[in-house]
Write an enzyme that holds these catalytic residues in place. Sequence first.
Site, PDB file in Angstrom:
ATOM      1  CG  ASP A   8      11.648 -19.263   3.591  1.00  0.00           C
ATOM      2  OD1 ASP A   8      12.435 -18.414   4.043  1.00  0.00           O
ATOM      3  OD2 ASP A   8      10.434 -19.282   3.854  1.00  0.00           O
ATOM      4  CG  ASN A  40       8.503 -23.218   2.217  1.00  0.00           C
ATOM      5  OD1 ASN A  40       9.128 -22.187   2.469  1.00  0.00           O
ATOM      6  ND2 ASN A  40       7.211 -23.342   2.426  1.00  0.00           N
ATOM      7  CG  ASN A  67       3.590 -19.845   7.046  1.00  0.00           C
ATOM      8  OD1 ASN A  67       4.763 -19.465   6.901  1.00  0.00           O
ATOM      9  ND2 ASN A  67       2.802 -20.070   6.020  1.00  0.00           N
ATOM     10  CG  HIS A  68       4.536 -23.797   4.934  1.00  0.00           C
ATOM     11  ND1 HIS A  68       3.381 -24.289   4.366  1.00  0.00           N
ATOM     12  CD2 HIS A  68       4.804 -22.636   4.286  1.00  0.00           C
ATOM     13  CE1 HIS A  68       2.968 -23.474   3.402  1.00  0.00           C
ATOM     14  NE2 HIS A  68       3.813 -22.456   3.345  1.00  0.00           N
ATOM     15  CG  HIS A 201       6.163 -15.876   5.128  1.00  0.00           C
ATOM     16  ND1 HIS A 201       5.574 -17.119   5.078  1.00  0.00           N
ATOM     17  CD2 HIS A 201       5.186 -14.986   4.831  1.00  0.00           C
ATOM     18  CE1 HIS A 201       4.287 -16.985   4.774  1.00  0.00           C
ATOM     19  NE2 HIS A 201       4.024 -15.706   4.606  1.00  0.00           N
ATOM     20  CG  HIS A 203       9.267 -18.196  -0.544  1.00  0.00           C
ATOM     21  ND1 HIS A 203       8.621 -19.333  -0.943  1.00  0.00           N
ATOM     22  CD2 HIS A 203       9.448 -18.338   0.796  1.00  0.00           C
ATOM     23  CE1 HIS A 203       8.402 -20.115   0.086  1.00  0.00           C
ATOM     24  NE2 HIS A 203       8.891 -19.532   1.161  1.00  0.00           N
TER      25      HIS A 203
END
Length: 284
Positions: A8, A40, A67-68, A201, A203
């Site tokens: 990410d 992200n 999800n973002h 996810h 991180h």
Amino acid sequence: MNILFVGDIFGSAGRRIVREHIGHVREAHHVELTIVNAENAAGGFGLTPQIAEDIFDMGADVLTMGNHVWDKKELIDYLNSAAPESVAGSHAGSATANSSSVSASVDRPRRVLRPANFPPGTPGYGVFEGTTASGVDYAVIQLQGRVFMTPIDDPFRTADALLAGIKAKVIVVDFHAEATSEKVAMGWYLDGRVTAVLGTHTHIPTADERILHNGTAFQTDVGMSGPYDSIIGVEKELVLHKFLTAMPGKFEAAKGNPKMCAALVTCDPTTGRASAIQRIMLGE
Ligand SMILES: [Fe+2]
Ligand SMILES: [Fe+2]
């Protein structure tokens, strides 16, 4: 054949550190396929079309989200602008673009994946099938977990359904999930059926990279490519304030101590089975 998967990207610090390292890592390891999670990349929340183009220009072949994915509204138009299946590649495996031709390619929106187990009718796609510069067919799938996350369709049965239609041997799955148990479960579930199951996810990179019994490379979470003097990417004071007061507040991407986290997977392109996986963390 070497595959690079970058975890990410978080905010401008993440984009900068990835830009600094992705080229020399790809070159040093003769990477043929580069996948980057970009959920992200835009200030910590989502992805804009311009930033997507920038990451493709850095050498990415496929971007995955999570999800973002809907945080930046303009990405929906970008995803909806994807070329028709017959041109861009699909389950028929007709895509022929590769790293060197991607820069001139019109099919970039088709190469930005959201989780495949989102409800039917959701914009975008959860799988991309293409061919590398040396002629290896591959597929990239993104799935999202359901434990401690928004309830969506079953990622395990979605994987079954997608794999039934994929002819490529080299298949990389980005499993975007919160719970380590669900991620490890997906690794074993797909062992021997895909080249790699790589988690995103949380991180936080996990130290459990390995080759499972039937030749699938696995890592619970590849880790964030972003500022590590933060709380999973966000300025630590803002997150601490929320934990200490339970009050809502605006989150901003941190800048300090950026690192690029990635996994380097080596596989046999004729069988798709992995022989090695290496954890990478590169800073300034
Ligand atoms: Fe993320
Ligand atoms: Fe996420």
